[in-house]
Design an enzyme around this catalytic site. Structure first.
Site, mmCIF file in Angstrom:
data_model
loop_
_atom_site.group_PDB
_atom_site.id
_atom_site.type_symbol
_atom_site.label_atom_id
_atom_site.label_comp_id
_atom_site.label_asym_id
_atom_site.label_seq_id
_atom_site.Cartn_x
_atom_site.Cartn_y
_atom_site.Cartn_z
ATOM 1 N N GLN A 78 -30.186 -31.411 -8.237
ATOM 2 C CA GLN A 78 -30.075 -30.354 -7.233
ATOM 3 C C GLN A 78 -30.433 -29.005 -7.849
ATOM 4 O O GLN A 78 -29.589 -28.305 -8.385
ATOM 5 C CB GLN A 78 -28.668 -30.316 -6.640
ATOM 6 C CG GLN A 78 -28.594 -29.347 -5.493
ATOM 7 C CD GLN A 78 -27.454 -29.634 -4.569
ATOM 8 O OE1 GLN A 78 -26.742 -30.616 -4.691
ATOM 9 N NE2 GLN A 78 -27.267 -28.767 -3.598
ATOM 10 N N PHE A 79 -31.715 -28.657 -7.740
ATOM 11 C CA PHE A 79 -32.200 -27.405 -8.309
ATOM 12 C C PHE A 79 -31.580 -26.192 -7.635
ATOM 13 O O PHE A 79 -31.513 -25.111 -8.216
ATOM 14 C CB PHE A 79 -33.738 -27.328 -8.257
ATOM 15 C CG PHE A 79 -34.304 -27.062 -6.894
ATOM 16 C CD1 PHE A 79 -34.612 -25.764 -6.506
ATOM 17 C CD2 PHE A 79 -34.541 -28.096 -6.001
ATOM 18 C CE1 PHE A 79 -35.143 -25.511 -5.246
ATOM 19 C CE2 PHE A 79 -35.066 -27.858 -4.754
ATOM 20 C CZ PHE A 79 -35.372 -26.558 -4.369
ATOM 21 N N THR A 80 -31.054 -26.347 -6.429
ATOM 22 C CA THR A 80 -30.496 -25.211 -5.704
ATOM 23 C C THR A 80 -29.205 -24.677 -6.322
ATOM 24 O O THR A 80 -28.721 -23.617 -5.920
ATOM 25 C CB THR A 80 -30.259 -25.556 -4.219
ATOM 26 O OG1 THR A 80 -29.347 -26.651 -4.140
ATOM 27 C CG2 THR A 80 -31.567 -25.912 -3.523
#
Length: 151
Positions: A78-80
């Site tokens: 999850q790059f967010t």
């Protein structure tokens, strides 16, 4: 490196209607990397996750680890987690590691979890559009940040 950890009664990842990873109970790990992350940060967080006593004992105290209760792990990239929302209304993701670097770190993280814990780690698919279903238990949600743990 950041991991948003949730103690779950169940968790799964679905892509295009197909379940790619699923656990009956345990920990769902939402995992993000930044530009400076290395194997060192992975080692710190793997050891922390392995030893966290966040499952209840017979006295309903959070006293037991993942291994003590035989729980599973669902790991989802999850790059967010590195979203920057300080300016404007649209998040910037420039603090997230580039995809190829993040994918290699994510794979290494999952391998080390399996080695350290002796467990099969269920996963999503890196870079895919995923639907993640989490039944949070407690609720228990903990943010782990390698920058804070290294101090």
């Amino acid at each position: 490196m950041r991991v948003l950890l949730q103690r779950t009664k169940s968790a799964s990842v679905t892509i295009d209607g197909e379940i790619t990873g699923e656990i009956p109970f345990g920990l769902c790990l939402l995992v993000g990397f930044t530009h400076t992350d290395t194997e060192k940060e992975i080692d710190v967080l793997v050891k922390k996750i392995a030893g966290l006593r966040i499952f209840e004992d017979e006295n309903e105290k959070m006293n037991l680890s993942l291994l003590d209760v035989g729980a599973g792990i669902l790991s989802v990239s999850q790059f967010t987690l590195y979203a920057d929302v300080r300016k404007g209304r649209r998040p910037s993701f420039t603090d997230s590691a580039p995809g190829n670097e993040a994918e290699a770190l994510y794979q290494l993280f999952n391998e080390k979890l399996e080695q350290e814990l002796g467990l099969n780690v269920e996963t999503g698919v890196f870079g895919a559009s995923m639907q993640v279903t989490i039944t949070n238990d407690g609720p228990v949600t903990i943010m782990l940040d390698s920058d804070e743990l290294a101090k």
